[in-house]
Design an enzyme around this catalytic site. Structure first.
Site, PDB file in Angstrom:
ATOM      1  N   ASP A 246      -5.919 -52.424  -6.597  1.00 17.65           N
ATOM      2  CA  ASP A 246      -5.756 -51.605  -7.804  1.00 17.65           C
ATOM      3  C   ASP A 246      -6.635 -52.253  -8.865  1.00 17.65           C
ATOM      4  O   ASP A 246      -6.320 -53.317  -9.394  1.00 17.65           O
ATOM      5  CB  ASP A 246      -4.287 -51.573  -8.234  1.00 17.65           C
ATOM      6  CG  ASP A 246      -4.075 -50.749  -9.510  1.00 17.65           C
ATOM      7  OD1 ASP A 246      -5.050 -50.482 -10.228  1.00 17.65           O
ATOM      8  OD2 ASP A 246      -2.911 -50.380  -9.782  1.00 17.65           O
TER       9      ASP A 246
ATOM     10  N   THR B 221       4.805 -49.311 -12.173  1.00 19.22           N
ATOM     11  CA  THR B 221       5.836 -48.256 -12.153  1.00 19.22           C
ATOM     12  C   THR B 221       5.453 -47.054 -11.285  1.00 19.22           C
ATOM     13  O   THR B 221       6.190 -46.671 -10.380  1.00 19.22           O
ATOM     14  CB  THR B 221       6.124 -47.781 -13.598  1.00 19.22           C
ATOM     15  OG1 THR B 221       4.872 -47.452 -14.211  1.00 19.22           O
ATOM     16  CG2 THR B 221       6.810 -48.859 -14.415  1.00 19.22           C
TER      17      THR B 221
ATOM     18  N   TYR C 129     -18.917 -26.454 -10.931  1.00 16.65           N
ATOM     19  CA  TYR C 129     -17.726 -26.684 -10.114  1.00 16.65           C
ATOM     20  C   TYR C 129     -18.066 -27.623  -8.962  1.00 16.65           C
ATOM     21  O   TYR C 129     -17.325 -28.536  -8.641  1.00 16.65           O
ATOM     22  CB  TYR C 129     -17.200 -25.342  -9.587  1.00 16.65           C
ATOM     23  CG  TYR C 129     -15.845 -25.445  -8.920  1.00 16.65           C
ATOM     24  CD1 TYR C 129     -14.669 -25.364  -9.674  1.00 16.65           C
ATOM     25  CD2 TYR C 129     -15.737 -25.629  -7.542  1.00 16.65           C
ATOM     26  CE1 TYR C 129     -13.435 -25.458  -9.071  1.00 16.65           C
ATOM     27  CE2 TYR C 129     -14.497 -25.733  -6.931  1.00 16.65           C
ATOM     28  CZ  TYR C 129     -13.349 -25.649  -7.692  1.00 16.65           C
ATOM     29  OH  TYR C 129     -12.126 -25.747  -7.094  1.00 16.65           O
TER      30      TYR C 129
ATOM     31  N   ARG D  17       8.789 -53.173 -21.353  1.00 18.91           N
ATOM     32  CA  ARG D  17       8.465 -53.430 -19.947  1.00 18.91           C
ATOM     33  C   ARG D  17       9.555 -54.354 -19.416  1.00 18.91           C
ATOM     34  O   ARG D  17       9.412 -55.550 -19.353  1.00 18.91           O
ATOM     35  CB  ARG D  17       7.082 -54.076 -19.798  1.00 18.91           C
ATOM     36  CG  ARG D  17       5.935 -53.208 -20.228  1.00 18.91           C
ATOM     37  CD  ARG D  17       5.387 -52.252 -19.187  1.00 18.91           C
ATOM     38  NE  ARG D  17       6.115 -51.025 -18.973  1.00 18.91           N
ATOM     39  CZ  ARG D  17       5.579 -49.929 -18.430  1.00 18.91           C
ATOM     40  NH1 ARG D  17       4.320 -49.883 -18.080  1.00 18.91           N
ATOM     41  NH2 ARG D  17       6.307 -48.862 -18.213  1.00 18.91           N
TER      42      ARG D  17
HETATM   43  N1  F0G Z   1      -2.219 -49.144 -11.963  1.00 18.89           N
HETATM   44  C1  F0G Z   1      -2.121 -49.945 -13.040  1.00 18.89           C
HETATM   45  C2  F0G Z   1      -2.243 -51.427 -12.869  1.00 18.89           C
HETATM   46  C3  F0G Z   1      -1.910 -49.388 -14.305  1.00 18.89           C
HETATM   47  O1  F0G Z   1      -1.815 -50.186 -15.352  1.00 18.89           O
HETATM   48  C4  F0G Z   1      -1.810 -47.983 -14.425  1.00 18.89           C
HETATM   49  C5  F0G Z   1      -1.537 -47.357 -15.716  1.00 18.89           C
HETATM   50  C6  F0G Z   1      -1.933 -47.194 -13.280  1.00 18.89           C
HETATM   51  C7  F0G Z   1      -2.140 -47.814 -12.058  1.00 18.89           C
HETATM   52  C8  F0G Z   1      -1.834 -45.703 -13.337  1.00 18.89           C
HETATM   53  O2  F0G Z   1      -2.964 -45.190 -13.943  1.00 18.89           O
HETATM   54  O3  F0G Z   1      -2.163 -44.112 -16.062  1.00 18.89           O
HETATM   55  O4  F0G Z   1      -4.378 -43.525 -15.079  1.00 18.89           O
HETATM   56  O5  F0G Z   1      -2.304 -42.803 -13.994  1.00 18.89           O
HETATM   57  N2  F0G Z   1      -1.080 -47.972 -16.711  1.00 18.89           N
HETATM   58  C9  F0G Z   1      -0.811 -47.382 -18.009  1.00 18.89           C
HETATM   59  C10 F0G Z   1      -0.226 -48.417 -18.935  1.00 18.89           C
HETATM   60  C11 F0G Z   1       0.024 -46.154 -17.943  1.00 18.89           C
HETATM   61  O6  F0G Z   1       0.097 -48.038 -20.058  1.00 18.89           O
HETATM   62  O7  F0G Z   1      -0.143 -49.589 -18.600  1.00 18.89           O
HETATM   63  P1  F0G Z   1      -2.949 -43.842 -14.821  1.00 18.89           P
END
Ligand code: F0G
Length: 482
Positions: free
Chosen positions: A223, A133, A80, A389
């Site tokens: 990011d 998103t 843990y 998209r």
């Molecule tokens: N930022 C970017 C640029 C992403 O493409 C994603 C996820 C996330 C954040 C969130 O990450 O899924 O681990 O919680 N993209 C996936 C996609 C869902 O299908 O493009 P996550």
């Protein structure tokens, strides 16, 4: 990068790996495909994988692991608190990004929740190259709003601009001046800008963004979920970086960012996520949320096996052969489709090949979800699952009106090292047929529409019986063929 020329002069991507574990695929008959998509409410997210031939929905958690990643999973240290696995992952991240602190999370959007809770207040503004998103939803949930300051070139669907993910520096300055720097929660730069076709930013642009952040005393958040593709593009498209190693470019990018977060479902070819920073105060503020939402500080909701795989996967991201595989396959698919007159986003980016639905089915109005309809049509005629998209992936305006997306794309993700070139050629073949028969495709309308992230579990139906007509046409041309 390994340089291999073909005697024939042909330009095809060559896999620098061999396949040692396989999964059997089936392609159900078209009648079953129509039934399956109807059961799934015309939402490709709701299809069962058993009904799918090529799953191009996403590269999230679906990249093939290497033998070394699988082997590393065996030495995972279950505990843990204080596990050796955490120490290994933390030190790998410190080495790659040069940041002092690491907070583990269960996936990328969990990082967005924590960063937003720590930094976004009601009335906050977050300028960024483009929203993702889940990022936008977390910022909105905390009372903030997103301001996109991407260059105008980014929204040109066909282009030879190598860095469509760049921030427009004048627009960024403008948003800060208009709102006042006190209102800016942070500036966000997304590697491999997801929603506009996996388009990269340049190192030069990131340096300029850093300068603006320094001028106003703002935090720069990166990011890094799609960093691997972005690294490849910087190395191959940015003149000044050609002589730098991937490791050097990574360190440089990291040194320009105050906070780096990532989805380990993409970066590192495993499942999980994390936040890295050297800012002690910010680290302490964000740390409070980890045990609350994720898990204890040494696993953050991740399985220790995945953490071991991620540590190795992150190291493999420094290998140019490894990170070139996705972009090269995507480039091949994009170029083959473009040659046949199919509207695709160019230049080819990372993440996947993107069909431009706004042009592909330009007879479908945006409020009938052209990209959603095209994704459904493609599944029916090929068993290929892509992702909408476009407008469907947006949230309605507060007054209930549709927020029409800037772009209507069908994303055909290319999970790394998963598909073979003949499978890609099959996709090109079926998409080309669909393009020739595009007039049969019509729109969709909602039957059940969730308020937040409706594209994940909303249900729709076709506006007419166009799907039956499409099946008929397919059978006329393909006979008994699947
Ligand atoms: N930022 C970017 C640029 C992403 O493409 C994603 C996820 C996330 C954040 C969130 O990450 O899924 O681990 O919680 N993209 C996936 C996609 C869902 O299908 O493009 P996550």
């Amino acid at each position: 990068m390994t340089n291999i020329k073909f005697f024939s002069g042909e330009q095809i991507p060559l896999e620098m790996h061999k396949v040692r574990i396989v999964q059997k695929l089936t392609l159900p008959p078209i009648e079953r495909r129509l039934e399956a998509i109807t059961e799934a409410g015309n939402n490709t997210f709701l299809l069962k994988n058993r009904d799918v031939f090529l799953d191009m929905l996403t590269d999230s958690g679906t990249n093939a692991m290497s033998d070394r990643q699988q082997a590393a999973m065996l030495i995972a240290d279950d505990s843990y608190a204080g596990s050796e696995t955490f120490i290994r992952l933390e030190s790998r991240l410190k080495e790659l990004f040069g940041k002092k602190y690491f907070l583990p999370t269960h996936q990328g959007r969990a990082c967005e929740n924590i960063i937003s809770q720590a930094l976004v207040k009601p009335g906050s503004v977050v300028p960024m190259n483009y929203h993702f998103t889940t990022t936008q939803s977390h910022i909105n949930l905390n009372g903030g709003k997103v301001e996109e300051v991407i260059t105008d070139a980014a929204l040109e669907t066909t282009s030879d601009n190598p860095f469509k993910g760049n921030i427009d520096i004048d627009k960024l300055n403008g948003v800060i001046e208009t709102n006042g720097e006190d209102k800016i929660a942070f500036v966000r730069m997304e590697a491999g800008t997801n929603l506009i076709g996996g388009q990269p930013f340049s190192l030069e642009n990131l340096s300029q963004v850093r300068k603006v952040c320094d001028k106003y005393g703002l935090i720069l958040v990166l990011d890094a979920s799609l960093l691997a593709d972005n690294l490849y593009f910087i190395k191959t498209r940015e003149e000044k970086c050609k002589s730098m190693s991937i490791r050097e470019i990574t360190l440089k990018i990291a040194s320009l960012s105050d906070v780096i977060y990532f989805s380990g479902r993409k970066l590192g070819c495993a499942r999980g996520g994390g936040i890295c920073t050297s800012d002690k105060k910010l680290f302490e503020k964000m740390r409070e949320f980890i045990p609350l939402y994720e898990g204890f500080l040494t696993y953050g909701g991740m399985s220790v096996r995945e953490m071991e795989a991620m540590a190795v996967g992150l190291e493999e991201t420094m290998d140019e052969d490894m990170i070139s595989q996705g972009p090269k396959f995507i480039e091949f698919m994009t170029n083959e489709l473009a040659k046949k007159g199919v509207p695709v986003i160019t230049p080819a980016g990372g993440l996947g090949c993107h069909l431009n639905a706004m042009e592909f089915v330009n007879h479908i109005p945006q409020n009938e979800y052209p990209a959603g309809a095209l994704a459904v049509a493609l599944y029916i005629i090929s068993g290929i699952r892509g992702m909408e998209r476009g407008t469907l992936s947006e949230q309605r305006n507060p007054d209930g009106s549709e927020k029409l997306a800037n772009m209507e794309l069908v994303r055909l993700a290319m999970p790394r090292r998963v598909f073979t070139l003949s499978q890609v050629k099959f996709a090109v073949d079926r998409i080309t047929w669909l393009h020739e028969n595009r007039k049969t495709i019509e729109g969709l309308k909602f039957v059940e529409e969730p308020k937040i992230l409706r594209f994940f579990f909303g249900r729709l139906k076709p506006v007419s019986n166009w799907q039956e007509k499409l099946v008929k046409q397919f059978k006329k041309d393909f006979g008994d063929s699947l």
